[in-house]
Motif scaffolding. Structure first.
Motif, PDB file in Angstrom:
ATOM      1  N   GLU A   1     -38.902   2.892 -43.482  1.00 33.68           N
ATOM      2  CA  GLU A   1     -39.560   3.576 -42.465  1.00 33.68           C
ATOM      3  C   GLU A   1     -38.984   4.922 -42.445  1.00 33.68           C
ATOM      4  N   LEU A   2     -37.650   5.151 -42.407  1.00 28.01           N
ATOM      5  CA  LEU A   2     -36.937   6.293 -42.261  1.00 28.01           C
ATOM      6  C   LEU A   2     -37.010   7.193 -43.687  1.00 28.01           C
ATOM      7  N   ILE A   3     -36.933   6.720 -44.576  1.00 27.70           N
ATOM      8  CA  ILE A   3     -37.420   7.431 -45.973  1.00 27.70           C
ATOM      9  C   ILE A   3     -38.635   8.038 -46.002  1.00 27.70           C
ATOM     10  N   VAL A   4     -39.751   7.313 -45.318  1.00 28.05           N
ATOM     11  CA  VAL A   4     -41.353   7.700 -45.518  1.00 28.05           C
ATOM     12  C   VAL A   4     -41.198   8.681 -44.473  1.00 28.05           C
ATOM     13  N   GLN A   5     -40.556   8.718 -43.321  1.00 25.74           N
ATOM     14  CA  GLN A   5     -40.810   9.491 -42.259  1.00 25.74           C
ATOM     15  C   GLN A   5     -40.027  11.106 -42.669  1.00 25.74           C
ATOM     16  N   VAL A   6     -39.010  11.016 -43.550  1.00 24.75           N
ATOM     17  CA  VAL A   6     -38.367  12.019 -44.079  1.00 24.75           C
ATOM     18  C   VAL A   6     -39.212  12.866 -45.162  1.00 24.75           C
ATOM     19  N   ALA A   7     -39.832  12.066 -46.026  1.00 26.38           N
ATOM     20  CA  ALA A   7     -40.696  12.526 -46.919  1.00 26.38           C
ATOM     21  C   ALA A   7     -41.973  13.275 -46.431  1.00 26.38           C
ATOM     22  N   GLU A   8     -42.375  12.488 -45.342  1.00 26.27           N
ATOM     23  CA  GLU A   8     -43.787  13.047 -44.553  1.00 26.27           C
ATOM     24  C   GLU A   8     -43.107  14.562 -43.894  1.00 26.27           C
ATOM     25  N   MET A   9     -42.012  14.574 -43.668  1.00 30.63           N
ATOM     26  CA  MET A   9     -41.444  15.864 -42.867  1.00 30.63           C
ATOM     27  C   MET A   9     -41.225  17.129 -44.033  1.00 30.63           C
ATOM     28  N   GLN A  10     -40.750  16.566 -45.235  1.00 35.56           N
ATOM     29  CA  GLN A  10     -40.721  17.567 -46.086  1.00 35.56           C
ATOM     30  C   GLN A  10     -41.948  17.815 -46.965  1.00 35.56           C
ATOM     31  N   ASP A  11     -43.190  17.253 -46.706  1.00 33.63           N
ATOM     32  CA  ASP A  11     -44.128  17.122 -47.392  1.00 33.63           C
ATOM     33  C   ASP A  11     -44.823  18.705 -46.897  1.00 33.63           C
ATOM     34  N   ASP A  12     -44.927  19.394 -47.786  1.00 34.00           N
ATOM     35  CA  ASP A  12     -45.388  20.755 -47.405  1.00 34.00           C
ATOM     36  C   ASP A  12     -46.535  21.360 -48.305  1.00 34.00           C
ATOM     37  N   VAL A  13     -47.258  20.322 -48.829  1.00 34.07           N
ATOM     38  CA  VAL A  13     -48.290  20.755 -49.779  1.00 34.07           C
ATOM     39  C   VAL A  13     -49.476  21.583 -49.355  1.00 34.07           C
ATOM     40  N   GLU A  14     -49.798  22.466 -49.670  1.00 30.50           N
ATOM     41  CA  GLU A  14     -50.971  23.653 -49.291  1.00 30.50           C
ATOM     42  C   GLU A  14     -52.014  23.540 -50.084  1.00 30.50           C
ATOM     43  N   ASP A  15     -51.786  23.320 -51.293  1.00 28.87           N
ATOM     44  CA  ASP A  15     -52.889  23.264 -52.311  1.00 28.87           C
ATOM     45  C   ASP A  15     -53.448  21.883 -52.702  1.00 28.87           C
ATOM     46  N   CYS A  16     -54.387  21.523 -52.221  1.00 29.13           N
ATOM     47  CA  CYS A  16     -54.611  20.047 -52.679  1.00 29.13           C
ATOM     48  C   CYS A  16     -55.766  20.058 -53.880  1.00 29.13           C
ATOM     49  N   THR A  17     -56.171  21.063 -54.523  1.00 28.97           N
ATOM     50  CA  THR A  17     -57.332  21.027 -55.272  1.00 28.97           C
ATOM     51  C   THR A  17     -57.180  20.187 -56.445  1.00 28.97           C
ATOM     52  N   GLU A  18     -56.041  19.822 -57.120  1.00 27.48           N
ATOM     53  CA  GLU A  18     -55.707  19.127 -58.107  1.00 27.48           C
ATOM     54  C   GLU A  18     -56.083  17.602 -57.624  1.00 27.48           C
ATOM     55  N   ALA A  19     -55.467  17.319 -56.460  1.00 28.83           N
ATOM     56  CA  ALA A  19     -55.743  16.046 -55.785  1.00 28.83           C
ATOM     57  C   ALA A  19     -57.136  15.625 -55.408  1.00 28.83           C
ATOM     58  N   MET A  20     -57.915  16.755 -55.158  1.00 25.37           N
ATOM     59  CA  MET A  20     -59.166  16.375 -54.891  1.00 25.37           C
ATOM     60  C   MET A  20     -60.231  16.223 -56.099  1.00 25.37           C
ATOM     61  N   THR A  21     -59.586  16.925 -57.278  1.00 23.80           N
ATOM     62  CA  THR A  21     -60.383  17.027 -58.510  1.00 23.80           C
ATOM     63  C   THR A  21     -60.221  15.444 -59.037  1.00 23.80           C
ATOM     64  N   VAL A  22     -59.167  14.993 -58.865  1.00 24.92           N
ATOM     65  CA  VAL A  22     -58.970  13.465 -59.463  1.00 24.92           C
ATOM     66  C   VAL A  22     -59.551  12.412 -58.439  1.00 24.92           C
ATOM     67  N   LEU A  23     -59.626  12.718 -57.283  1.00 28.58           N
ATOM     68  CA  LEU A  23     -60.290  11.813 -56.438  1.00 28.58           C
ATOM     69  C   LEU A  23     -61.822  11.777 -56.313  1.00 28.58           C
ATOM     70  N   LYS A  24     -62.276  12.926 -56.920  1.00 29.34           N
ATOM     71  CA  LYS A  24     -63.820  12.900 -57.067  1.00 29.34           C
ATOM     72  C   LYS A  24     -64.261  11.707 -58.054  1.00 29.34           C
ATOM     73  N   GLY A  25     -63.406  11.310 -58.714  1.00 25.45           N
ATOM     74  CA  GLY A  25     -63.798  10.358 -59.844  1.00 25.45           C
ATOM     75  C   GLY A  25     -63.706   8.879 -59.138  1.00 25.45           C
ATOM     76  N   PHE A  26     -63.568   8.757 -57.957  1.00 27.73           N
ATOM     77  CA  PHE A  26     -63.361   7.498 -57.205  1.00 27.73           C
ATOM     78  C   PHE A  26     -64.321   7.599 -55.974  1.00 27.73           C
ATOM     79  N   MET A  27     -64.993   8.751 -55.874  1.00 32.37           N
ATOM     80  CA  MET A  27     -65.764   8.740 -54.508  1.00 32.37           C
ATOM     81  C   MET A  27     -67.230   8.326 -54.775  1.00 32.37           C
ATOM     82  N   LEU A  28     -67.906   7.813 -54.083  1.00 35.35           N
ATOM     83  CA  LEU A  28     -69.322   7.275 -54.140  1.00 35.35           C
ATOM     84  C   LEU A  28     -70.215   8.648 -53.776  1.00 35.35           C
TER      85      LEU A  28
END
Length: 72
Positions: A45-72
């Motif tokens: 749980e602590l490892i996840v919390q630290v990762a979430e605190m350090q997660d400062d992704v601002e550009d989600c374009t690539e992730a959204m492109t990949v996820l579009k293939g799984f959306m209905l």
């Protein structure tokens, strides 16, 4: 981790060295396995919390492109 597990983990973490040694001397093998299980869960749980605190992704374009293939 449920409230019972969390309370047990908090108890273990609250012990000083002498208290820990005294407590540990009373444990069965099953109790030791359980204690290690909740300590590992707490660590995860602590490892996840630290990762979430350090997660400062601002550009989600690539992730959204990949996820579009799984959306209905």
């Amino acid at each position: 981790m449920n409230k019972h597990d969390r309370d047990n983990l908090n108890f273990i973490l609250s012990l000083d060295e002498a208290g820990f040694d005294q407590w540990y001397a009373t444990l069965s093998d099953d109790d030791v396995d359980y204690a290690l299980e909740i300590i590992k869960a707490g660590r995860s749980e602590l490892i996840v919390q630290v990762a979430e605190m350090q997660d400062d992704v601002e550009d989600c374009t690539e992730a959204m492109t990949v996820l579009k293939g799984f959306m209905l």
